[in-house]
Motif scaffolding. Structure first.
Motif, mmCIF file in Angstrom:
data_model
loop_
_atom_site.group_PDB
_atom_site.id
_atom_site.type_symbol
_atom_site.label_atom_id
_atom_site.label_comp_id
_atom_site.label_asym_id
_atom_site.label_seq_id
_atom_site.Cartn_x
_atom_site.Cartn_y
_atom_site.Cartn_z
ATOM 1 N N ARG A 1 -3.650 57.193 1.258
ATOM 2 C CA ARG A 1 -2.376 56.484 1.349
ATOM 3 C C ARG A 1 -2.580 54.986 1.537
ATOM 4 N NH1 ARG A 1 1.289 60.597 5.153
ATOM 5 N NH2 ARG A 1 2.229 61.750 3.396
ATOM 6 N N GLU B 1 -3.442 53.583 -1.753
ATOM 7 C CA GLU B 1 -2.244 53.563 -2.597
ATOM 8 C C GLU B 1 -1.352 52.369 -2.252
ATOM 9 O OE1 GLU B 1 1.578 56.431 -3.796
ATOM 10 O OE2 GLU B 1 0.148 57.074 -2.247
ATOM 11 N N LEU C 1 -0.601 49.041 -4.562
ATOM 12 C CA LEU C 1 0.786 48.704 -4.891
ATOM 13 C C LEU C 1 1.087 47.246 -4.532
ATOM 14 C CD1 LEU C 1 3.388 50.108 -5.947
ATOM 15 C CD2 LEU C 1 3.997 50.500 -3.563
ATOM 16 N N THR D 1 6.297 54.881 -2.931
ATOM 17 C CA THR D 1 5.200 55.804 -2.634
ATOM 18 C C THR D 1 5.638 57.147 -2.078
ATOM 19 O OG1 THR D 1 4.964 54.943 -0.375
ATOM 20 C CG2 THR D 1 3.664 53.859 -2.116
#
Length: 255
Positions: free
Chosen positions: A8, A11, A15, A32
Motif C-alpha cells: 500500500r 501504491e 500515485l 486507491t
C-alpha cells in the motif's frame, strides 16, 4: 507473502509521484480504495522517512519528498543505458542544435529519462521523469515499433486515446499502421500530434538481448524547411551506436 502495508505504501508513493500538483488525503483514498485511517498512517510514515512531504493550503497536499527524488535520481544515474547514451545524446544535440531525449516504456506510457538541449531553445519540452502517452509520441511509437506485433496489440488494448490535436492518432488500427510505417522507415514521427507546432522523430534502442529497451528522439518546431531525412539519418546513427554499445547484434538499423 507480500506485506500489505508495504504494498500500500508503494501504491500511494507511486500515485503521488504521478501527480504534478500533489494529492490530498481524500484523493488518495478515492484512487486507491485504502481506508482513510490506514492511508493517513502510511502517509505519516512516508513523511517521517522523507519519501513524501506535505504542503499546507486550503487542503493539505502530499508530494514526492526529497529522499524519493534522490533515490530515483541515483537509479537513473546508475543505469547502463544512460551512462552509455549520455555522450552520444550530447553529440547528437550539438550536431542538430535540437533537444534530444531518451525515454523508456512503462505500461502504455513513456517516462523521460534523459534530456540534452541547446542553450537557447524556442519551445518548452518535457522534463526528466515526466510521463506521456506512447501512442502520440515519437518515443513511444519508436519503442512500440520494436516489439512483436502480439505485444503491440496487447498494449494497444490498454490505451485510452485522447484527441490532442487534429492529427492525433485515435484508434488502435491506425496506430498499428503507423508502427508498420515506422518499422519500414527506421524512425517514428510525431507530426504535431500533441502540440500543433512541434514535430519529433524517434528511433528505438535495443539491448544485449536484442530486445527494444528505450528510444531516442529529437524535438523541434514544425517547419517545412526542416530536413527530416538528414535529421533522421543522424538520429538513426546515434541509436545504432548506443544499441551497439549495449550489446545489440540485431538488424533493425540495416547495414
Amino acid at each position: 507473502m507480500k506485506n500489505r502495508s508495504v504494498v500500500r505504501a508503494i501504491e500511494i508513493l507511486g500515485l503521488i509521484s504521478e501527480s504534478k500538483d500533489g494529492l490530498s488525503l481524500n484523493e488518495i483514498v478515492e484512487k486507491t480504495d485504502i481506508p482513510k485511517t490506514t492511508a493517513y498512517e502510511i502517509l505519516l510514515m512516508l513523511m517521517e522517512t522523507r519519501m513524501v512531504h506535505s504542503e499546507e493550503g486550503k487542503v493539505r497536499l502530499y508530494k514526492v519528498g526529497l529522499r524519493s527524488f534522490l533515490i530515483g535520481n541515483r537509479y537513473i544515474q546508475n543505469m547502463d543505458l544512460i551512462q552509455v547514451a549520455r555522450p552520444i545524446v550530447e553529440e547528437t544535440m550539438q550536431k542538430l542544435n535540437m533537444t534530444v531525449f531518451i525515454a523508456m516504456l512503462d505500461g502504455n506510457q513513456i517516462v523521460y529519462l534523459h534530456k540534452s538541449e541547446p542553450e537557447y531553445v524556442p519551445i518548452y519540452t518535457a522534463n526528466i521523469s515526466n510521463r506521456e502517452d506512447a501512442y502520440c509520441t515519437s518515443l513511444g511509437k519508436a519503442i512500440l515499433s520494436g516489439l512483436p506485433e502480439s505485444e503491440q496489440r496487447e498494449l494497444i488494448g490498454t490505451m485510452r486515446f485522447r484527441q490532442r490535436t487534429v492529427r492525433t492518432i485515435m484508434d488502435g488500427d491506425s496506430l498499428l499502421e503507423d508502427l508498420k510505417e515506422t518499422r519500414k522507415r527506421g524512425y517514428s514521427i510525431d507530426d504535431r500530434e500533441i502540440l500543433d507546432f512541434v514535430k519529433c522523430l524517434g528511433v528505438p534502442l535495443f539491448n544485449h538481448k536484442n530486445r527494444v529497451c528505450a528510444a531516442i528522439s529529437t524535438a523541434g518546431l514544425y517547419s517545412e524547411e526542416r530536413n527530416i531525412e538528414e535529421e533522421a539519418g543522424i538520429l538513426v546513427g546515434a541509436a545504432r551506436e548506443i544499441s551497439r554499445r549495449l550489446g545489440y547484434e540485431g538488424d533493425y538499423y540495416g547495414s
